[in-house]
Design a protein around this motif. Structure first.
Motif, PDB file in Angstrom:
ATOM      1  N   ALA A  37      -9.028  -7.185  -9.542  1.00  0.00           N
ATOM      2  CA  ALA A  37      -8.197  -6.235 -10.274  1.00  0.00           C
ATOM      3  C   ALA A  37      -7.987  -4.933  -9.511  1.00  0.00           C
ATOM      4  O   ALA A  37      -7.048  -4.195  -9.802  1.00  0.00           O
ATOM      5  CB  ALA A  37      -8.816  -5.946 -11.641  1.00  0.00           C
ATOM      6  N   ASP A  38      -8.842  -4.653  -8.547  1.00  0.00           N
ATOM      7  CA  ASP A  38      -8.687  -3.446  -7.741  1.00  0.00           C
ATOM      8  C   ASP A  38      -7.756  -3.657  -6.551  1.00  0.00           C
ATOM      9  O   ASP A  38      -7.494  -2.741  -5.789  1.00  0.00           O
ATOM     10  CB  ASP A  38     -10.047  -2.972  -7.243  1.00  0.00           C
ATOM     11  CG  ASP A  38     -10.799  -4.050  -6.466  1.00  0.00           C
ATOM     12  OD1 ASP A  38     -10.701  -5.238  -6.853  1.00  0.00           O
ATOM     13  OD2 ASP A  38     -11.486  -3.724  -5.492  1.00  0.00           O
ATOM     14  N   LYS A  39      -7.242  -4.878  -6.419  1.00  0.00           N
ATOM     15  CA  LYS A  39      -6.342  -5.202  -5.310  1.00  0.00           C
ATOM     16  C   LYS A  39      -4.933  -5.401  -5.865  1.00  0.00           C
ATOM     17  O   LYS A  39      -4.731  -6.158  -6.799  1.00  0.00           O
ATOM     18  CB  LYS A  39      -6.779  -6.494  -4.611  1.00  0.00           C
ATOM     19  CG  LYS A  39      -8.242  -6.561  -4.211  1.00  0.00           C
ATOM     20  CD  LYS A  39      -8.528  -5.731  -3.005  1.00  0.00           C
ATOM     21  CE  LYS A  39      -9.904  -5.940  -2.441  1.00  0.00           C
ATOM     22  NZ  LYS A  39     -11.007  -5.528  -3.257  1.00  0.00           N
ATOM     23  N   ALA A  40      -3.985  -4.721  -5.296  1.00  0.00           N
ATOM     24  CA  ALA A  40      -2.580  -4.886  -5.706  1.00  0.00           C
ATOM     25  C   ALA A  40      -1.689  -4.377  -4.583  1.00  0.00           C
ATOM     26  O   ALA A  40      -2.118  -3.604  -3.723  1.00  0.00           O
ATOM     27  CB  ALA A  40      -2.298  -4.116  -6.988  1.00  0.00           C
ATOM     28  N   LEU A  41      -0.456  -4.854  -4.614  1.00  0.00           N
ATOM     29  CA  LEU A  41       0.560  -4.422  -3.664  1.00  0.00           C
ATOM     30  C   LEU A  41       0.185  -4.754  -2.223  1.00  0.00           C
ATOM     31  O   LEU A  41       0.443  -3.984  -1.302  1.00  0.00           O
ATOM     32  CB  LEU A  41       0.861  -2.923  -3.833  1.00  0.00           C
ATOM     33  CG  LEU A  41       1.202  -2.496  -5.271  1.00  0.00           C
ATOM     34  CD1 LEU A  41       1.426  -1.007  -5.344  1.00  0.00           C
ATOM     35  CD2 LEU A  41       2.390  -3.265  -5.814  1.00  0.00           C
ATOM     36  N   THR A  42      -0.441  -5.927  -2.051  1.00  0.00           N
ATOM     37  CA  THR A  42      -0.739  -6.467  -0.725  1.00  0.00           C
ATOM     38  C   THR A  42      -0.116  -7.859  -0.647  1.00  0.00           C
ATOM     39  O   THR A  42       0.280  -8.431  -1.667  1.00  0.00           O
ATOM     40  CB  THR A  42      -2.254  -6.575  -0.462  1.00  0.00           C
ATOM     41  OG1 THR A  42      -2.805  -7.590  -1.325  1.00  0.00           O
ATOM     42  CG2 THR A  42      -2.966  -5.250  -0.704  1.00  0.00           C
ATOM     43  N   ALA A  43      -0.067  -8.423   0.545  1.00  0.00           N
ATOM     44  CA  ALA A  43       0.514  -9.754   0.713  1.00  0.00           C
ATOM     45  C   ALA A  43      -0.238 -10.804  -0.110  1.00  0.00           C
ATOM     46  O   ALA A  43       0.376 -11.696  -0.684  1.00  0.00           O
ATOM     47  CB  ALA A  43       0.519 -10.140   2.192  1.00  0.00           C
ATOM     48  N   ASP A  44      -1.561 -10.710  -0.179  1.00  0.00           N
ATOM     49  CA  ASP A  44      -2.347 -11.683  -0.947  1.00  0.00           C
ATOM     50  C   ASP A  44      -2.408 -11.355  -2.431  1.00  0.00           C
ATOM     51  O   ASP A  44      -2.675 -12.231  -3.249  1.00  0.00           O
ATOM     52  CB  ASP A  44      -3.779 -11.757  -0.401  1.00  0.00           C
ATOM     53  CG  ASP A  44      -3.846 -12.428   0.956  1.00  0.00           C
ATOM     54  OD1 ASP A  44      -2.927 -13.195   1.299  1.00  0.00           O
ATOM     55  OD2 ASP A  44      -4.838 -12.187   1.674  1.00  0.00           O
ATOM     56  N   LYS A 160       8.565 -10.232  -0.337  1.00  0.00           N
ATOM     57  CA  LYS A 160       9.209 -10.339   0.979  1.00  0.00           C
ATOM     58  C   LYS A 160       8.788  -9.175   1.876  1.00  0.00           C
ATOM     59  O   LYS A 160       8.443  -9.373   3.046  1.00  0.00           O
ATOM     60  CB  LYS A 160      10.729 -10.368   0.824  1.00  0.00           C
ATOM     61  CG  LYS A 160      11.251 -11.681   0.274  1.00  0.00           C
ATOM     62  CD  LYS A 160      12.766 -11.634   0.116  1.00  0.00           C
ATOM     63  CE  LYS A 160      13.292 -12.952  -0.429  1.00  0.00           C
ATOM     64  NZ  LYS A 160      14.756 -12.928  -0.622  1.00  0.00           N
ATOM     65  N   THR A 161       8.791  -7.971   1.345  1.00  0.00           N
ATOM     66  CA  THR A 161       8.411  -6.785   2.121  1.00  0.00           C
ATOM     67  C   THR A 161       6.940  -6.838   2.522  1.00  0.00           C
ATOM     68  O   THR A 161       6.587  -6.584   3.679  1.00  0.00           O
ATOM     69  CB  THR A 161       8.693  -5.503   1.304  1.00  0.00           C
ATOM     70  OG1 THR A 161      10.082  -5.462   0.984  1.00  0.00           O
ATOM     71  CG2 THR A 161       8.286  -4.258   2.059  1.00  0.00           C
ATOM     72  N   LEU A 162       6.062  -7.155   1.555  1.00  0.00           N
ATOM     73  CA  LEU A 162       4.623  -7.193   1.836  1.00  0.00           C
ATOM     74  C   LEU A 162       4.280  -8.273   2.847  1.00  0.00           C
ATOM     75  O   LEU A 162       3.465  -8.049   3.746  1.00  0.00           O
ATOM     76  CB  LEU A 162       3.833  -7.409   0.541  1.00  0.00           C
ATOM     77  CG  LEU A 162       3.854  -6.245  -0.452  1.00  0.00           C
ATOM     78  CD1 LEU A 162       3.261  -6.676  -1.788  1.00  0.00           C
ATOM     79  CD2 LEU A 162       3.111  -5.043   0.115  1.00  0.00           C
ATOM     80  N   MET A 163       4.897  -9.444   2.707  1.00  0.00           N
ATOM     81  CA  MET A 163       4.624 -10.550   3.640  1.00  0.00           C
ATOM     82  C   MET A 163       5.152 -10.215   5.031  1.00  0.00           C
ATOM     83  O   MET A 163       4.503 -10.524   6.025  1.00  0.00           O
ATOM     84  CB  MET A 163       5.229 -11.854   3.128  1.00  0.00           C
ATOM     85  CG  MET A 163       4.593 -12.358   1.852  1.00  0.00           C
ATOM     86  SD  MET A 163       2.969 -13.044   2.082  1.00  0.00           S
ATOM     87  CE  MET A 163       3.378 -14.752   2.307  1.00  0.00           C
ATOM     88  N   SER A 168       3.842  -8.805  10.521  1.00  0.00           N
ATOM     89  CA  SER A 168       4.030  -7.953  11.692  1.00  0.00           C
ATOM     90  C   SER A 168       2.716  -7.266  12.069  1.00  0.00           C
ATOM     91  O   SER A 168       2.419  -7.113  13.237  1.00  0.00           O
ATOM     92  CB  SER A 168       5.151  -6.968  11.414  1.00  0.00           C
ATOM     93  OG  SER A 168       4.727  -5.667  11.283  1.00  0.00           O
ATOM     94  N   ALA A 169       1.902  -6.878  11.089  1.00  0.00           N
ATOM     95  CA  ALA A 169       0.613  -6.260  11.394  1.00  0.00           C
ATOM     96  C   ALA A 169      -0.335  -7.259  12.031  1.00  0.00           C
ATOM     97  O   ALA A 169      -1.098  -6.916  12.949  1.00  0.00           O
ATOM     98  CB  ALA A 169      -0.005  -5.682  10.110  1.00  0.00           C
ATOM     99  N   THR A 170      -0.310  -8.513  11.584  1.00  0.00           N
ATOM    100  CA  THR A 170      -1.191  -9.540  12.147  1.00  0.00           C
ATOM    101  C   THR A 170      -0.770  -9.890  13.570  1.00  0.00           C
ATOM    102  O   THR A 170      -1.622 -10.170  14.407  1.00  0.00           O
ATOM    103  CB  THR A 170      -1.157 -10.828  11.299  1.00  0.00           C
ATOM    104  OG1 THR A 170      -0.862 -10.538   9.959  1.00  0.00           O
ATOM    105  CG2 THR A 170      -2.489 -11.527  11.322  1.00  0.00           C
ATOM    106  N   SER A 171       0.522  -9.883  13.833  1.00  0.00           N
ATOM    107  CA  SER A 171       0.968 -10.251  15.174  1.00  0.00           C
ATOM    108  C   SER A 171       0.649  -9.165  16.200  1.00  0.00           C
ATOM    109  O   SER A 171       0.583  -9.435  17.385  1.00  0.00           O
ATOM    110  CB  SER A 171       2.470 -10.559  15.182  1.00  0.00           C
ATOM    111  OG  SER A 171       3.206  -9.410  14.859  1.00  0.00           O
ATOM    112  N   ARG A 172       0.400  -7.930  15.741  1.00  0.00           N
ATOM    113  CA  ARG A 172       0.055  -6.847  16.655  1.00  0.00           C
ATOM    114  C   ARG A 172      -1.415  -6.870  17.044  1.00  0.00           C
ATOM    115  O   ARG A 172      -1.810  -6.208  17.969  1.00  0.00           O
ATOM    116  CB  ARG A 172       0.381  -5.494  16.018  1.00  0.00           C
ATOM    117  CG  ARG A 172       1.856  -5.182  16.083  1.00  0.00           C
ATOM    118  CD  ARG A 172       2.131  -3.824  15.520  1.00  0.00           C
ATOM    119  NE  ARG A 172       2.385  -4.026  14.092  1.00  0.00           N
ATOM    120  CZ  ARG A 172       2.243  -3.122  13.158  1.00  0.00           C
ATOM    121  NH1 ARG A 172       1.869  -1.921  13.457  1.00  0.00           N
ATOM    122  NH2 ARG A 172       2.516  -3.388  11.907  1.00  0.00           N
ATOM    123  N   VAL A 173      -2.226  -7.594  16.310  1.00  0.00           N
ATOM    124  CA  VAL A 173      -3.665  -7.600  16.573  1.00  0.00           C
ATOM    125  C   VAL A 173      -4.000  -8.454  17.763  1.00  0.00           C
ATOM    126  O   VAL A 173      -3.446  -9.353  18.175  1.00  0.00           O
ATOM    127  CB  VAL A 173      -4.439  -8.088  15.325  1.00  0.00           C
ATOM    128  CG1 VAL A 173      -5.914  -8.214  15.629  1.00  0.00           C
ATOM    129  CG2 VAL A 173      -4.191  -7.167  14.185  1.00  0.00           C
TER     130      VAL A 173
END
Length: 173
Positions: A37-44, A160-163, A168-173
């Motif tokens: 419940a403390d997680k929101a507005l993320t891809a997962d 769509k935006t979050l994914m 893009s963040a994962t591909s930079r790692v």
């Protein structure tokens, strides 16, 4: 007796609905525990706890045999999760989850955990992926009222935006 169903419901899909209906045939009341419940507005976890509860309300209506609670993650010792569940949720007699981690964390506290039948091959992860890809197939995997609500709150564009930002963040790692 009262049963509790643990899940993230990101989003509510037909598999979840069928489990709740099955539980309502076996118990007087069902508590739906909105996990993470403390997680929101993320891809997962694109939806807030309030939005997830609203999905249930839109589909099931004001069913007085359904109660809701929102339980945050411990962000630390998993053994505390049973205490969180007892603290954040109404009293219940048994917990239903097919997640082995949930079973282990709750059995540490002496909470009885049972598995429930699987109704179809539904996956919220797959639904979010279909939405992100622009496919309309996801609509058949959720109740019509849930699909309408996701659109109403801008959930399709949000996912769509979050994914896209997650990819893009994962591909930079």
């Amino acid at each position: 007796m009262r049963a509790l169903l643990v899940g993230r419901f990101q989003p509510l899909h037909w598999g979840h609905v069928k489990v709740v209906e099955w539980l309502l045939t076996h118990y007087d009341e069902v508590v739906v525990a909105i996990g993470s419940a403390d997680k929101a507005l993320t891809a997962d976890n694109p939806f807030t706890p309030g939005e997830r509860i609203e999905m249930f309300r839109r589909h099931f209506g004001a069913n007085c045999r359904l109660l809701y609670c929102a339980v945050p993650d411990t962000n630390g010792p998993t053994s505390l999760w049973g205490a969180y569940l007892r603290h954040w949720c109404p009293q219940h007699h048994v917990v239903y989850s097919n997640n082995p981690w949930v079973a282990a964390a709750l059995s540490f506290w002496g909470i009885e955990v049972r598995t429930h039948p699987r109704f179809g091959e539904y996956s919220a992860t797959s639904i979010r992926a279909l939405i992100a890809q622009g496919s309309n197939e996801w609509r058949q995997m959720v109740p019509p009222a849930v699909a309408e609500y996701i659109e109403e709150i801008g959930g399709v564009e949000r996912i769509k935006t979050l994914m896209a930002s997650h990819t893009s963040a994962t591909s930079r790692v």
